[in-house]
Design a protein around this motif. Structure first.
Motif, PDB file in Angstrom:
ATOM      1  N   CYS A 103     -13.193  -0.685   2.164  1.00 43.35           N
ATOM      2  CA  CYS A 103     -12.390  -0.126   3.350  1.00 43.35           C
ATOM      3  C   CYS A 103     -10.855  -0.586   3.438  1.00 43.35           C
ATOM      4  O   CYS A 103     -10.429  -0.320   4.186  1.00 43.35           O
ATOM      5  CB  CYS A 103     -13.190  -0.275   4.557  1.00 43.35           C
ATOM      6  N   SER A 104     -10.938  -1.775   2.890  1.00 37.99           N
ATOM      7  CA  SER A 104      -9.516  -2.298   2.969  1.00 37.99           C
ATOM      8  C   SER A 104      -9.062  -2.970   1.536  1.00 37.99           C
ATOM      9  O   SER A 104     -10.098  -3.335   0.816  1.00 37.99           O
ATOM     10  CB  SER A 104      -9.596  -3.376   3.970  1.00 37.99           C
ATOM     11  N   TYR A 105      -7.954  -3.292   1.233  1.00 35.60           N
ATOM     12  CA  TYR A 105      -7.401  -3.900  -0.039  1.00 35.60           C
ATOM     13  C   TYR A 105      -6.254  -5.088   0.314  1.00 35.60           C
ATOM     14  O   TYR A 105      -5.320  -4.464   0.722  1.00 35.60           O
ATOM     15  CB  TYR A 105      -7.056  -2.805  -0.764  1.00 35.60           C
ATOM     16  N   LEU A 106      -6.468  -6.230   0.043  1.00 40.83           N
ATOM     17  CA  LEU A 106      -5.561  -7.148   0.238  1.00 40.83           C
ATOM     18  C   LEU A 106      -5.166  -8.010  -1.060  1.00 40.83           C
ATOM     19  O   LEU A 106      -5.938  -8.117  -1.952  1.00 40.83           O
ATOM     20  CB  LEU A 106      -6.222  -8.169   1.223  1.00 40.83           C
ATOM     21  N   SER A 107      -3.776  -8.178  -0.881  1.00 38.88           N
ATOM     22  CA  SER A 107      -3.401  -8.979  -2.313  1.00 38.88           C
ATOM     23  C   SER A 107      -3.789 -10.476  -1.998  1.00 38.88           C
ATOM     24  O   SER A 107      -3.748 -10.998  -0.659  1.00 38.88           O
ATOM     25  CB  SER A 107      -1.867  -9.030  -2.343  1.00 38.88           C
ATOM     26  N   LYS A 108      -4.075 -11.338  -2.930  1.00 35.83           N
ATOM     27  CA  LYS A 108      -4.255 -12.894  -2.937  1.00 35.83           C
ATOM     28  C   LYS A 108      -3.024 -13.382  -2.247  1.00 35.83           C
ATOM     29  O   LYS A 108      -3.104 -14.753  -2.129  1.00 35.83           O
ATOM     30  CB  LYS A 108      -4.575 -13.411  -4.144  1.00 35.83           C
ATOM     31  N   LYS A 109      -2.040 -12.831  -2.391  1.00 34.86           N
ATOM     32  CA  LYS A 109      -0.768 -13.590  -1.738  1.00 34.86           C
ATOM     33  C   LYS A 109      -0.660 -13.533  -0.290  1.00 34.86           C
ATOM     34  O   LYS A 109       0.137 -14.226   0.450  1.00 34.86           O
ATOM     35  CB  LYS A 109       0.343 -12.953  -2.157  1.00 34.86           C
ATOM     36  N   THR A 110      -1.697 -12.858   0.363  1.00 39.55           N
ATOM     37  CA  THR A 110      -1.787 -12.685   1.735  1.00 39.55           C
ATOM     38  C   THR A 110      -2.432 -13.789   2.455  1.00 39.55           C
ATOM     39  O   THR A 110      -3.049 -14.732   1.937  1.00 39.55           O
ATOM     40  CB  THR A 110      -3.092 -11.630   2.036  1.00 39.55           C
ATOM     41  N   PRO A 111      -1.317 -14.516   3.393  1.00 40.32           N
ATOM     42  CA  PRO A 111      -1.767 -15.581   4.145  1.00 40.32           C
ATOM     43  C   PRO A 111      -3.206 -15.617   4.699  1.00 40.32           C
ATOM     44  O   PRO A 111      -3.549 -14.684   5.030  1.00 40.32           O
ATOM     45  CB  PRO A 111      -0.607 -15.888   5.177  1.00 40.32           C
ATOM     46  N   LEU A 112      -3.559 -16.804   4.914  1.00 40.09           N
ATOM     47  CA  LEU A 112      -5.268 -17.024   5.395  1.00 40.09           C
ATOM     48  C   LEU A 112      -5.213 -16.227   6.745  1.00 40.09           C
ATOM     49  O   LEU A 112      -6.179 -15.762   7.121  1.00 40.09           O
ATOM     50  CB  LEU A 112      -5.426 -18.396   5.291  1.00 40.09           C
ATOM     51  N   SER A 132       2.470  -4.082   0.795  1.00 39.71           N
ATOM     52  CA  SER A 132       2.464  -3.586  -0.577  1.00 39.71           C
ATOM     53  C   SER A 132       1.757  -2.766  -0.971  1.00 39.71           C
ATOM     54  O   SER A 132       1.961  -1.561  -1.674  1.00 39.71           O
ATOM     55  CB  SER A 132       2.806  -4.788  -1.695  1.00 39.71           C
ATOM     56  N   ILE A 133       0.457  -3.071  -0.613  1.00 36.92           N
ATOM     57  CA  ILE A 133      -0.636  -1.921  -1.081  1.00 36.92           C
ATOM     58  C   ILE A 133      -0.418  -0.792  -0.299  1.00 36.92           C
ATOM     59  O   ILE A 133      -0.607   0.352  -0.708  1.00 36.92           O
ATOM     60  CB  ILE A 133      -2.034  -2.545  -0.682  1.00 36.92           C
ATOM     61  N   ALA A 134      -0.129  -0.865   0.953  1.00 40.01           N
ATOM     62  CA  ALA A 134      -0.120   0.321   1.958  1.00 40.01           C
ATOM     63  C   ALA A 134       1.063   1.127   1.455  1.00 40.01           C
ATOM     64  O   ALA A 134       1.131   2.456   1.714  1.00 40.01           O
ATOM     65  CB  ALA A 134       0.350  -0.235   3.428  1.00 40.01           C
ATOM     66  N   ILE A 137      -0.075   3.285  -1.333  1.00 39.78           N
ATOM     67  CA  ILE A 137      -0.674   4.390  -0.844  1.00 39.78           C
ATOM     68  C   ILE A 137       0.048   5.549  -0.451  1.00 39.78           C
ATOM     69  O   ILE A 137      -0.006   6.736  -0.737  1.00 39.78           O
ATOM     70  CB  ILE A 137      -1.923   3.867   0.025  1.00 39.78           C
ATOM     71  N   VAL A 138       1.007   5.180   0.343  1.00 32.54           N
ATOM     72  CA  VAL A 138       1.838   6.104   1.050  1.00 32.54           C
ATOM     73  C   VAL A 138       2.531   6.894  -0.140  1.00 32.54           C
ATOM     74  O   VAL A 138       2.773   8.089  -0.129  1.00 32.54           O
ATOM     75  CB  VAL A 138       2.907   5.324   1.925  1.00 32.54           C
ATOM     76  N   ASN A 139       3.297   5.983  -1.082  1.00 33.64           N
ATOM     77  CA  ASN A 139       3.783   6.659  -2.272  1.00 33.64           C
ATOM     78  C   ASN A 139       3.091   7.619  -3.028  1.00 33.64           C
ATOM     79  O   ASN A 139       3.528   8.552  -3.477  1.00 33.64           O
ATOM     80  CB  ASN A 139       4.618   5.484  -3.303  1.00 33.64           C
ATOM     81  N   LYS A 140       1.603   7.251  -3.081  1.00 33.14           N
ATOM     82  CA  LYS A 140       0.886   8.251  -3.904  1.00 33.14           C
ATOM     83  C   LYS A 140       0.794   9.740  -3.357  1.00 33.14           C
ATOM     84  O   LYS A 140       0.674  10.772  -3.886  1.00 33.14           O
ATOM     85  CB  LYS A 140      -0.623   7.759  -3.840  1.00 33.14           C
ATOM     86  N   TYR A 141       1.162   9.973  -1.884  1.00 28.66           N
ATOM     87  CA  TYR A 141       1.088  11.065  -1.437  1.00 28.66           C
ATOM     88  C   TYR A 141       2.489  11.612  -1.037  1.00 28.66           C
ATOM     89  O   TYR A 141       2.551  12.978  -0.363  1.00 28.66           O
ATOM     90  CB  TYR A 141       0.226  10.997  -0.044  1.00 28.66           C
ATOM     91  N   VAL A 142       3.377  10.994  -1.512  1.00 35.20           N
ATOM     92  CA  VAL A 142       4.874  11.563  -1.019  1.00 35.20           C
ATOM     93  C   VAL A 142       5.165  12.595  -2.329  1.00 35.20           C
ATOM     94  O   VAL A 142       5.005  12.315  -3.374  1.00 35.20           O
ATOM     95  CB  VAL A 142       5.815  10.329  -1.166  1.00 35.20           C
ATOM     96  N   PRO A 143       5.662  13.683  -1.714  1.00 38.57           N
ATOM     97  CA  PRO A 143       5.884  14.664  -2.682  1.00 38.57           C
ATOM     98  C   PRO A 143       6.829  14.205  -3.629  1.00 38.57           C
ATOM     99  O   PRO A 143       7.816  13.486  -3.547  1.00 38.57           O
ATOM    100  CB  PRO A 143       6.659  15.822  -1.703  1.00 38.57           C
ATOM    101  N   LYS A 144       6.658  14.542  -5.135  1.00 33.04           N
ATOM    102  CA  LYS A 144       7.134  14.111  -6.217  1.00 33.04           C
ATOM    103  C   LYS A 144       8.694  14.321  -6.150  1.00 33.04           C
ATOM    104  O   LYS A 144       9.492  13.574  -6.526  1.00 33.04           O
ATOM    105  CB  LYS A 144       6.669  14.859  -7.634  1.00 33.04           C
ATOM    106  N   ARG A 145       9.102  15.485  -5.491  1.00 29.29           N
ATOM    107  CA  ARG A 145      10.614  15.631  -5.438  1.00 29.29           C
ATOM    108  C   ARG A 145      11.475  14.606  -4.936  1.00 29.29           C
ATOM    109  O   ARG A 145      12.483  14.281  -4.988  1.00 29.29           O
ATOM    110  CB  ARG A 145      10.928  17.114  -4.902  1.00 29.29           C
ATOM    111  N   ASN A 146      10.781  14.160  -3.630  1.00 27.15           N
ATOM    112  CA  ASN A 146      11.373  12.991  -2.881  1.00 27.15           C
ATOM    113  C   ASN A 146      11.186  11.626  -3.612  1.00 27.15           C
ATOM    114  O   ASN A 146      12.382  10.964  -3.227  1.00 27.15           O
ATOM    115  CB  ASN A 146      10.692  12.866  -1.493  1.00 27.15           C
TER     116      ASN A 146
END
Length: 210
Positions: A103-112, A132-134, A137-146
């Motif tokens: 349900c969530s995704y964190l980088s190990k660089k995330t502060p405690l 950076s993960i968010a 995810i947003v970029n995945k759904y941005v129209p390719k032309r943008n």
């Protein structure tokens, strides 16, 4: 005060100790178990007196990968919320983990403190992503032309040729331009994207970053 029961699957001893030391002093989060592998966690699970609410799960583990382990974990603990905590930030790992049931995704660089916040948000029914993960995810759904507007149409044609494995000469022939023109475009593409190699260019294309 909420009392969250936590479990961790992580094979790096330094990370294990860091997480354990941090959560040990928190009044609202109790770490029930730290295991170096999915298999080890599932073996110990029947001996626990309490069932964890939230699981921090790494991807690169001893034995089975964290992503492959998600279905097995959810089969045994269907109500558990799984937070990926990993060094892997590529699109493929992110989407495979989320599609498998994390349900969530964190980088190990995330502060405690941010990891604590993520656990609390997830426990309350939300979802939490490292910035950076968010963005990925947003970029995945941005129209390719943008996404492609940063490059000119001709530059995008050259990128497509490179990704397809064509040589500069083949690209020049396809586009009816000189080899020097292709090289000039590639130099400008690298400058615009702030990269230095063909490998970086191909990765950005695969990650939908151009």
């Amino acid at each position: 005060m909420k009392h969250i029961k936590l479990a961790i699957i992580e094979d790096d001893l330094v990370v294990q100790e860091s997480l354990n030391d941090f959560f040990e002093v928190l009044p609202n989060i109790k770490c029930l178990l730290i295991s170096p592998s999915v298999e080890g966690f599932l073996n110990v699970l029947p001996t626990l007196n309490k069932i964890p609410d939230v699981l921090l799960l790494d991807i690169n583990l001893l034995g089975m990968s964290g992503i492959d382990g998600i279905p097995l974990l959810l089969n045994e603990l269907p109500k558990i919320d799984i937070i990926m905590l990993t060094t892997f930030e590529d699109n493929d790992s992110i989407f495979k983990a989320l599609c498998a049931g994390a349900c969530s995704y964190l980088s190990k660089k995330t502060p405690l403190k941010k990891i604590q916040e993520a656990i609390e948000v997830v426990y309350d029914g939300g979802s939490y992503m490292s910035p950076s993960i968010a963005r990925k995810i947003v970029n995945k759904y941005v129209p390719k032309r943008n996404q492609s507007s940063i490059l000119t149409p001709r530059q995008n044609e050259i990128v497509d040729g490179i990704v397809a494995g064509k040589s500069y000469k083949m690209i020049a022939d396809d586009l009816f331009v000189s080899l020097d023109t292709v090289r000039s475009h590639i130099k400008n593409i690298y400058k615009t994207l702030e990269i230095n190699s063909k490998a970086e260019l191909i990765k950005k294309s695969y990650d939908n970053e151009i």
